[in-house]
Write a protein that holds these residues in place. Structure first.
Motif, PDB file in Angstrom:
ATOM      1  N   ASP A   3       0.807  -1.218   0.000  1.00 48.95           N
ATOM      2  CA  ASP A   3       0.000   0.000   0.000  1.00 48.95           C
ATOM      3  C   ASP A   3       0.846   1.276   0.000  1.00 48.95           C
ATOM      4  O   ASP A   3       0.334   2.354  -0.281  1.00 48.95           O
ATOM      5  CB  ASP A   3      -0.934   0.012   1.205  1.00 48.95           C
ATOM      6  N   MET A   4       2.116   1.164   0.316  1.00 41.80           N
ATOM      7  CA  MET A   4       2.986   2.346   0.290  1.00 41.80           C
ATOM      8  C   MET A   4       3.165   2.863  -1.128  1.00 41.80           C
ATOM      9  O   MET A   4       3.405   4.049  -1.334  1.00 41.80           O
ATOM     10  CB  MET A   4       4.357   2.007   0.876  1.00 41.80           C
ATOM     11  N   ASN A   5       3.066   2.006  -2.108  1.00 44.32           N
ATOM     12  CA  ASN A   5       3.227   2.394  -3.502  1.00 44.32           C
ATOM     13  C   ASN A   5       1.900   2.507  -4.230  1.00 44.32           C
ATOM     14  O   ASN A   5       1.864   2.550  -5.452  1.00 44.32           O
ATOM     15  CB  ASN A   5       4.114   1.383  -4.223  1.00 44.32           C
ATOM     16  N   SER A   6       0.800   2.584  -3.502  1.00 40.51           N
ATOM     17  CA  SER A   6      -0.527   2.634  -4.096  1.00 40.51           C
ATOM     18  C   SER A   6      -0.782   3.992  -4.752  1.00 40.51           C
ATOM     19  O   SER A   6      -0.165   5.000  -4.410  1.00 40.51           O
ATOM     20  CB  SER A   6      -1.574   2.377  -3.008  1.00 40.51           C
ATOM     21  N   LYS A   7      -1.707   4.009  -5.695  1.00 37.86           N
ATOM     22  CA  LYS A   7      -2.101   5.266  -6.343  1.00 37.86           C
ATOM     23  C   LYS A   7      -3.059   6.070  -5.466  1.00 37.86           C
ATOM     24  O   LYS A   7      -3.173   7.276  -5.609  1.00 37.86           O
ATOM     25  CB  LYS A   7      -2.787   4.960  -7.678  1.00 37.86           C
ATOM     26  N   ILE A   8      -3.761   5.393  -4.579  1.00 43.79           N
ATOM     27  CA  ILE A   8      -4.733   6.063  -3.708  1.00 43.79           C
ATOM     28  C   ILE A   8      -4.000   6.620  -2.491  1.00 43.79           C
ATOM     29  O   ILE A   8      -3.330   5.893  -1.755  1.00 43.79           O
ATOM     30  CB  ILE A   8      -5.846   5.083  -3.301  1.00 43.79           C
ATOM     31  N   ASP A   9      -4.142   7.919  -2.279  1.00 44.52           N
ATOM     32  CA  ASP A   9      -3.377   8.600  -1.235  1.00 44.52           C
ATOM     33  C   ASP A   9      -3.772   8.177   0.175  1.00 44.52           C
ATOM     34  O   ASP A   9      -2.929   8.133   1.065  1.00 44.52           O
ATOM     35  CB  ASP A   9      -3.520  10.112  -1.392  1.00 44.52           C
ATOM     36  N   MET A  10      -5.029   7.891   0.403  1.00 48.11           N
ATOM     37  CA  MET A  10      -5.449   7.469   1.737  1.00 48.11           C
ATOM     38  C   MET A  10      -4.838   6.116   2.101  1.00 48.11           C
ATOM     39  O   MET A  10      -4.506   5.881   3.263  1.00 48.11           O
ATOM     40  CB  MET A  10      -6.975   7.399   1.840  1.00 48.11           C
ATOM     41  N   ILE A  16       1.556   4.096   5.920  1.00 50.72           N
ATOM     42  CA  ILE A  16       2.676   4.717   6.646  1.00 50.72           C
ATOM     43  C   ILE A  16       2.423   4.675   8.139  1.00 50.72           C
ATOM     44  O   ILE A  16       3.298   4.322   8.931  1.00 50.72           O
ATOM     45  CB  ILE A  16       2.891   6.167   6.158  1.00 50.72           C
ATOM     46  N   ARG A  17       1.222   5.026   8.547  1.00 49.29           N
ATOM     47  CA  ARG A  17       0.886   5.022   9.980  1.00 49.29           C
ATOM     48  C   ARG A  17       1.024   3.636  10.586  1.00 49.29           C
ATOM     49  O   ARG A  17       1.601   3.463  11.666  1.00 49.29           O
ATOM     50  CB  ARG A  17      -0.526   5.546  10.178  1.00 49.29           C
ATOM     51  N   VAL A  18       0.488   2.637   9.898  1.00 51.76           N
ATOM     52  CA  VAL A  18       0.540   1.272  10.424  1.00 51.76           C
ATOM     53  C   VAL A  18       1.967   0.738  10.426  1.00 51.76           C
ATOM     54  O   VAL A  18       2.408   0.114  11.395  1.00 51.76           O
ATOM     55  CB  VAL A  18      -0.385   0.354   9.595  1.00 51.76           C
ATOM     56  N   LEU A  19       2.693   1.004   9.370  1.00 55.13           N
ATOM     57  CA  LEU A  19       4.060   0.501   9.267  1.00 55.13           C
ATOM     58  C   LEU A  19       4.951   1.069  10.365  1.00 55.13           C
ATOM     59  O   LEU A  19       5.791   0.357  10.926  1.00 55.13           O
ATOM     60  CB  LEU A  19       4.637   0.827   7.892  1.00 55.13           C
ATOM     61  N   CYS A  20       4.757   2.325  10.691  1.00 54.53           N
ATOM     62  CA  CYS A  20       5.571   2.928  11.741  1.00 54.53           C
ATOM     63  C   CYS A  20       5.180   2.425  13.126  1.00 54.53           C
ATOM     64  O   CYS A  20       5.994   2.466  14.045  1.00 54.53           O
ATOM     65  CB  CYS A  20       5.476   4.443  11.670  1.00 54.53           C
ATOM     66  N   ARG A  21       3.972   1.956  13.295  1.00 54.32           N
ATOM     67  CA  ARG A  21       3.554   1.406  14.592  1.00 54.32           C
ATOM     68  C   ARG A  21       4.094   0.003  14.820  1.00 54.32           C
ATOM     69  O   ARG A  21       4.326  -0.390  15.959  1.00 54.32           O
ATOM     70  CB  ARG A  21       2.025   1.380  14.706  1.00 54.32           C
ATOM     71  N   ILE A  22       4.287  -0.767  13.755  1.00 57.45           N
ATOM     72  CA  ILE A  22       4.753  -2.147  13.923  1.00 57.45           C
ATOM     73  C   ILE A  22       6.247  -2.293  13.678  1.00 57.45           C
ATOM     74  O   ILE A  22       6.775  -3.392  13.765  1.00 57.45           O
ATOM     75  CB  ILE A  22       3.974  -3.100  12.990  1.00 57.45           C
ATOM     76  N   THR A  23       6.940  -1.212  13.411  1.00 57.35           N
ATOM     77  CA  THR A  23       8.366  -1.266  13.090  1.00 57.35           C
ATOM     78  C   THR A  23       9.187  -1.328  14.364  1.00 57.35           C
ATOM     79  O   THR A  23       8.919  -0.619  15.326  1.00 57.35           O
ATOM     80  CB  THR A  23       8.776  -0.026  12.280  1.00 57.35           C
ATOM     81  N   ASP A  24      10.208  -2.174  14.342  1.00 60.60           N
ATOM     82  CA  ASP A  24      11.179  -2.193  15.426  1.00 60.60           C
ATOM     83  C   ASP A  24      12.520  -1.688  14.894  1.00 60.60           C
ATOM     84  O   ASP A  24      12.603  -1.182  13.784  1.00 60.60           O
ATOM     85  CB  ASP A  24      11.292  -3.596  16.026  1.00 60.60           C
ATOM     86  N   GLY A  25      13.551  -1.809  15.676  1.00 62.53           N
ATOM     87  CA  GLY A  25      14.839  -1.244  15.301  1.00 62.53           C
ATOM     88  C   GLY A  25      15.481  -1.859  14.083  1.00 62.53           C
ATOM     89  O   GLY A  25      16.274  -1.214  13.400  1.00 62.53           O
ATOM     90  N   THR A  26      15.134  -3.104  13.775  1.00 62.93           N
ATOM     91  CA  THR A  26      15.777  -3.770  12.643  1.00 62.93           C
ATOM     92  C   THR A  26      15.209  -3.323  11.302  1.00 62.93           C
ATOM     93  O   THR A  26      15.872  -3.449  10.282  1.00 62.93           O
ATOM     94  CB  THR A  26      15.627  -5.296  12.769  1.00 62.93           C
ATOM     95  N   LEU A  27      14.001  -2.800  11.281  1.00 56.44           N
ATOM     96  CA  LEU A  27      13.369  -2.409  10.019  1.00 56.44           C
ATOM     97  C   LEU A  27      13.516  -0.923   9.694  1.00 56.44           C
ATOM     98  O   LEU A  27      13.042  -0.476   8.654  1.00 56.44           O
ATOM     99  CB  LEU A  27      11.875  -2.748  10.061  1.00 56.44           C
ATOM    100  N   LEU A  28      14.143  -0.173  10.565  1.00 57.77           N
ATOM    101  CA  LEU A  28      14.217   1.282  10.353  1.00 57.77           C
ATOM    102  C   LEU A  28      14.925   1.651   9.062  1.00 57.77           C
ATOM    103  O   LEU A  28      14.482   2.531   8.334  1.00 57.77           O
ATOM    104  CB  LEU A  28      14.920   1.945  11.537  1.00 57.77           C
ATOM    105  N   SER A  29      16.016   0.984   8.772  1.00 55.53           N
ATOM    106  CA  SER A  29      16.756   1.338   7.560  1.00 55.53           C
ATOM    107  C   SER A  29      15.994   0.951   6.294  1.00 55.53           C
ATOM    108  O   SER A  29      16.179   1.559   5.248  1.00 55.53           O
ATOM    109  CB  SER A  29      18.130   0.668   7.572  1.00 55.53           C
ATOM    110  N   GLN A  30      15.123  -0.048   6.393  1.00 58.70           N
ATOM    111  CA  GLN A  30      14.388  -0.487   5.217  1.00 58.70           C
ATOM    112  C   GLN A  30      13.237   0.449   4.856  1.00 58.70           C
ATOM    113  O   GLN A  30      12.918   0.612   3.679  1.00 58.70           O
ATOM    114  CB  GLN A  30      13.856  -1.902   5.432  1.00 58.70           C
TER     115      GLN A  30
END
Length: 103
Positions: A3-10, A16-30
């Motif tokens: 969904d990060m590359n989706s054409k629909i902005d919502m 982005i909101r969900v990904l940042c909530r489930i991210t830990d230290g190992t995924l930050l660079s990705q």
């Protein structure tokens, strides 16, 4: 990530909101590249979601930094103790500068 590359902005903003909530230290660079792209997005909803999510990721980064500092201190103390055992108490001559009287 899809969904990060989706054409629909919502979808982008919510991803982005969900990904940042489930991210830990190992995924930050990705996800760094995705956040950079989202911050300069022409839609203000996506850009603001990326900025706020980046602000929330600061808490994750600070925790990672504290963990690395703790590990570094632990290793330094371990090495210091091992050198102290081998040197028969002569280790202090290497780390403490000799007293010099400049008067």
């Amino acid at each position: 990530m899809k969904d990060m590359n989706s054409k629909i902005d919502m979808y982008k903003a919510n991803a982005i909101r969900v990904l940042c909530r489930i991210t830990d230290g190992t995924l930050l660079s990705q996800i760094e590249r995705y956040l950079k792209q989202a911050i300069v997005d022409k839609n203000p909803v996506v850009a603001s979601a990326a900025l706020i999510s980046g602000f929330h990721l600061l808490q994750v980064i600070i925790v990672c930094i504290y963990i690395y500092i703790y590990i570094y201190i632990y290793i330094y103390i371990y090495i210091y103790i091992q050198l102290f055992k081998r040197s028969n108490c002569m280790l202090l001559t290497y780390f403490v500068p000799p007293f010099t009287d400049k008067s």
